[in-house]
Design a protein around this motif. Structure first.
Motif, PDB file in Angstrom:
ATOM      1  N   UNK D  66      22.049 -17.150 -21.628  1.00  0.00           N
ATOM      2  CA  UNK D  66      21.260 -16.331 -22.556  1.00  0.00           C
ATOM      3  C   UNK D  66      21.776 -14.903 -22.602  1.00  0.00           C
ATOM      4  N   UNK D  67      22.104 -14.364 -21.435  1.00  0.00           N
ATOM      5  CA  UNK D  67      22.592 -12.980 -21.402  1.00  0.00           C
ATOM      6  C   UNK D  67      23.980 -12.890 -22.028  1.00  0.00           C
ATOM      7  N   UNK D  68      24.813 -13.895 -21.784  1.00  0.00           N
ATOM      8  CA  UNK D  68      26.128 -13.898 -22.428  1.00  0.00           C
ATOM      9  C   UNK D  68      26.012 -14.009 -23.947  1.00  0.00           C
ATOM     10  N   UNK D  69      24.981 -14.697 -24.410  1.00  0.00           N
ATOM     11  CA  UNK D  69      24.810 -14.893 -25.858  1.00  0.00           C
ATOM     12  C   UNK D  69      23.966 -13.807 -26.519  1.00  0.00           C
ATOM     13  N   UNK D  70      23.705 -12.738 -25.767  1.00  0.00           N
ATOM     14  CA  UNK D  70      22.959 -11.631 -26.372  1.00  0.00           C
ATOM     15  C   UNK D  70      21.472 -11.880 -26.538  1.00  0.00           C
ATOM     16  N   UNK D  71      20.930 -12.862 -25.805  1.00  0.00           N
ATOM     17  CA  UNK D  71      19.485 -13.127 -25.904  1.00  0.00           C
ATOM     18  C   UNK D  71      18.740 -12.543 -24.698  1.00  0.00           C
ATOM     19  N   UNK D  72      19.129 -11.336 -24.293  1.00  0.00           N
ATOM     20  CA  UNK D  72      18.506 -10.687 -23.140  1.00  0.00           C
ATOM     21  C   UNK D  72      16.983 -10.748 -23.222  1.00  0.00           C
ATOM     22  N   UNK D  73      16.520 -10.278 -24.370  1.00  0.00           N
ATOM     23  CA  UNK D  73      15.088 -10.010 -24.482  1.00  0.00           C
ATOM     24  C   UNK D  73      14.259 -11.242 -24.150  1.00  0.00           C
ATOM     25  N   UNK D  74      14.619 -12.385 -24.750  1.00  0.00           N
ATOM     26  CA  UNK D  74      13.827 -13.602 -24.513  1.00  0.00           C
ATOM     27  C   UNK D  74      13.932 -14.043 -23.051  1.00  0.00           C
ATOM     28  N   UNK D  75      15.169 -14.028 -22.545  1.00  0.00           N
ATOM     29  CA  UNK D  75      15.423 -14.454 -21.168  1.00  0.00           C
ATOM     30  C   UNK D  75      14.633 -13.604 -20.167  1.00  0.00           C
ATOM     31  N   UNK D  76      14.646 -12.279 -20.373  1.00  0.00           N
ATOM     32  CA  UNK D  76      13.985 -11.400 -19.403  1.00  0.00           C
ATOM     33  C   UNK D  76      12.471 -11.484 -19.531  1.00  0.00           C
ATOM     34  N   UNK D  77      11.999 -11.633 -20.751  1.00  0.00           N
ATOM     35  CA  UNK D  77      10.543 -11.778 -20.923  1.00  0.00           C
ATOM     36  C   UNK D  77      10.026 -13.040 -20.226  1.00  0.00           C
ATOM     37  N   UNK D  78      10.797 -14.117 -20.336  1.00  0.00           N
ATOM     38  CA  UNK D  78      10.388 -15.354 -19.659  1.00  0.00           C
ATOM     39  C   UNK D  78      10.351 -15.168 -18.140  1.00  0.00           C
ATOM     40  N   UNK D  79      11.376 -14.475 -17.615  1.00  0.00           N
ATOM     41  CA  UNK D  79      11.407 -14.267 -16.161  1.00  0.00           C
ATOM     42  C   UNK D  79      10.216 -13.422 -15.715  1.00  0.00           C
ATOM     43  N   UNK D  80       9.892 -12.382 -16.477  1.00  0.00           N
ATOM     44  CA  UNK D  80       8.760 -11.540 -16.086  1.00  0.00           C
ATOM     45  C   UNK D  80       7.438 -12.302 -16.219  1.00  0.00           C
ATOM     46  N   UNK D  81       7.378 -13.173 -17.220  1.00  0.00           N
ATOM     47  CA  UNK D  81       6.161 -13.984 -17.374  1.00  0.00           C
ATOM     48  C   UNK D  81       5.995 -14.900 -16.158  1.00  0.00           C
ATOM     49  N   UNK D  82       7.100 -15.513 -15.744  1.00  0.00           N
ATOM     50  CA  UNK D  82       7.054 -16.378 -14.552  1.00  0.00           C
ATOM     51  C   UNK D  82       6.640 -15.562 -13.325  1.00  0.00           C
ATOM     52  N   UNK D  83       7.236 -14.384 -13.193  1.00  0.00           N
ATOM     53  CA  UNK D  83       6.934 -13.554 -12.031  1.00  0.00           C
ATOM     54  C   UNK D  83       5.453 -13.213 -11.980  1.00  0.00           C
ATOM     55  N   UNK D  84       4.925 -12.822 -13.128  1.00  0.00           N
ATOM     56  CA  UNK D  84       3.509 -12.443 -13.151  1.00  0.00           C
ATOM     57  C   UNK D  84       2.596 -13.641 -12.899  1.00  0.00           C
ATOM     58  N   UNK D  85       2.985 -14.807 -13.408  1.00  0.00           N
ATOM     59  CA  UNK D  85       2.195 -16.014 -13.132  1.00  0.00           C
ATOM     60  C   UNK D  85       2.251 -16.363 -11.642  1.00  0.00           C
ATOM     61  N   UNK D  86       3.442 -16.220 -11.040  1.00  0.00           N
ATOM     62  CA  UNK D  86       3.617 -16.604  -9.638  1.00  0.00           C
ATOM     63  C   UNK D  86       2.812 -15.708  -8.706  1.00  0.00           C
ATOM     64  N   UNK D  87       2.642 -14.441  -9.092  1.00  0.00           N
ATOM     65  CA  UNK D  87       1.913 -13.479  -8.251  1.00  0.00           C
ATOM     66  C   UNK D  87       0.408 -13.731  -8.269  1.00  0.00           C
ATOM     67  N   UNK D  88      -0.065 -14.377  -9.332  1.00  0.00           N
ATOM     68  CA  UNK D  88      -1.521 -14.533  -9.467  1.00  0.00           C
ATOM     69  C   UNK D  88      -2.118 -15.399  -8.398  1.00  0.00           C
TER      70      UNK D  88
END
Lengths: 88, 88, 88, 88
Positions: D66-88
């Motif tokens: 995703x980062x190589x293909x210029x889709x940073x935004x989606x990739x990073x948003x998903x990771x942060x969403x996972x992180x926030x879900x995991x912390x709950x």
């Protein structure tokens, strides 16, 4: 560290330190244990929010750059190390 | 709060505050995000140890007394409230 | 274990096992990793709810009885052991 | 999902399901609450290990691509969403 992340992190630290000072006062005055624990839980939540902000800044800068520069391995190992530490 | 718990809690708070001051220095000096996160994780662990000590004191005093005095309901509801807050 | 806790625990286990079977299907069909993780997080939350119910039953029965019967020490040590395990 | 991650995830699921079946037996036989909780904690730890493996596979494939293909935004948003879900 991005300048905006730094500013926000320092602001959050101010809040966390103030909150901890409140916990100290409660313990000094021998407040009810349950009330002390509710406050320390809140401090931990505040630290987690600080962490989320620092992590997001890390992803947006070092991780993206590292992957573009072919340093996948180091970048991913660091993320997994953080993940495993956070779960403990 | 038992006197020995209070003393230990204050000692642990000193340590936690010193640790947080170190985190502030790191952010001020724009340290590497991963290193900052490792330190904030350690601060949270230290707070958890403080909590374990306060909780143990609470169990040994208020919970035992409350149950002996027929105040089960209030004592148990508080414990469950703490448990649910801690899991969040 | 109280009969009502047992019934509710078994009902929750049915739900958890069904949820896990769904996770297995997702992995079998090579679903998107992020979607798999969201489901496993949900399974863990469901287990935590089961635990809260079992813990509450434990407090209402063994802990209250143990303290009435002068077995504070064993009862409290078990609770602290559970607490420390849960934090890990 | 990488083939090796899939194989390992399914193996871990077998273990988790077997462990949960043991928890069901314990509840059926009205085992001591504290022993039941120790087992459910272990099940959650096992799920966390499964998650770490799936996450690592995700980082090594979708995130890097995703980062190589210029889709940073989606990739990073998903990771942060996972992180926030995991912390709950």
């Amino acid at each position: 560290m991005l300048s905006e992340v730094k500013q926000e992190a320092l602001k959050r630290l101010n809040y966390i330190e103030g909150h901890l000072a409140g916990v100290r006062r409660m313990i000094d005055e021998e407040a009810y244990c349950v009330d002390v624990l509710k406050q320390t839980f809140a401090v931990r939540r505040a630290i987690e929010k600080l962490e989320a902000r620092v992590l997001e800044g890390h992803l947006r800068t070092h991780v993206v750059e590292g992957i573009h520069n072919g340093q996948h391995e180091q970048v991913l190992q660091e993320l997994m190390e953080l993940y495993n530490l956070a779960e403990k």
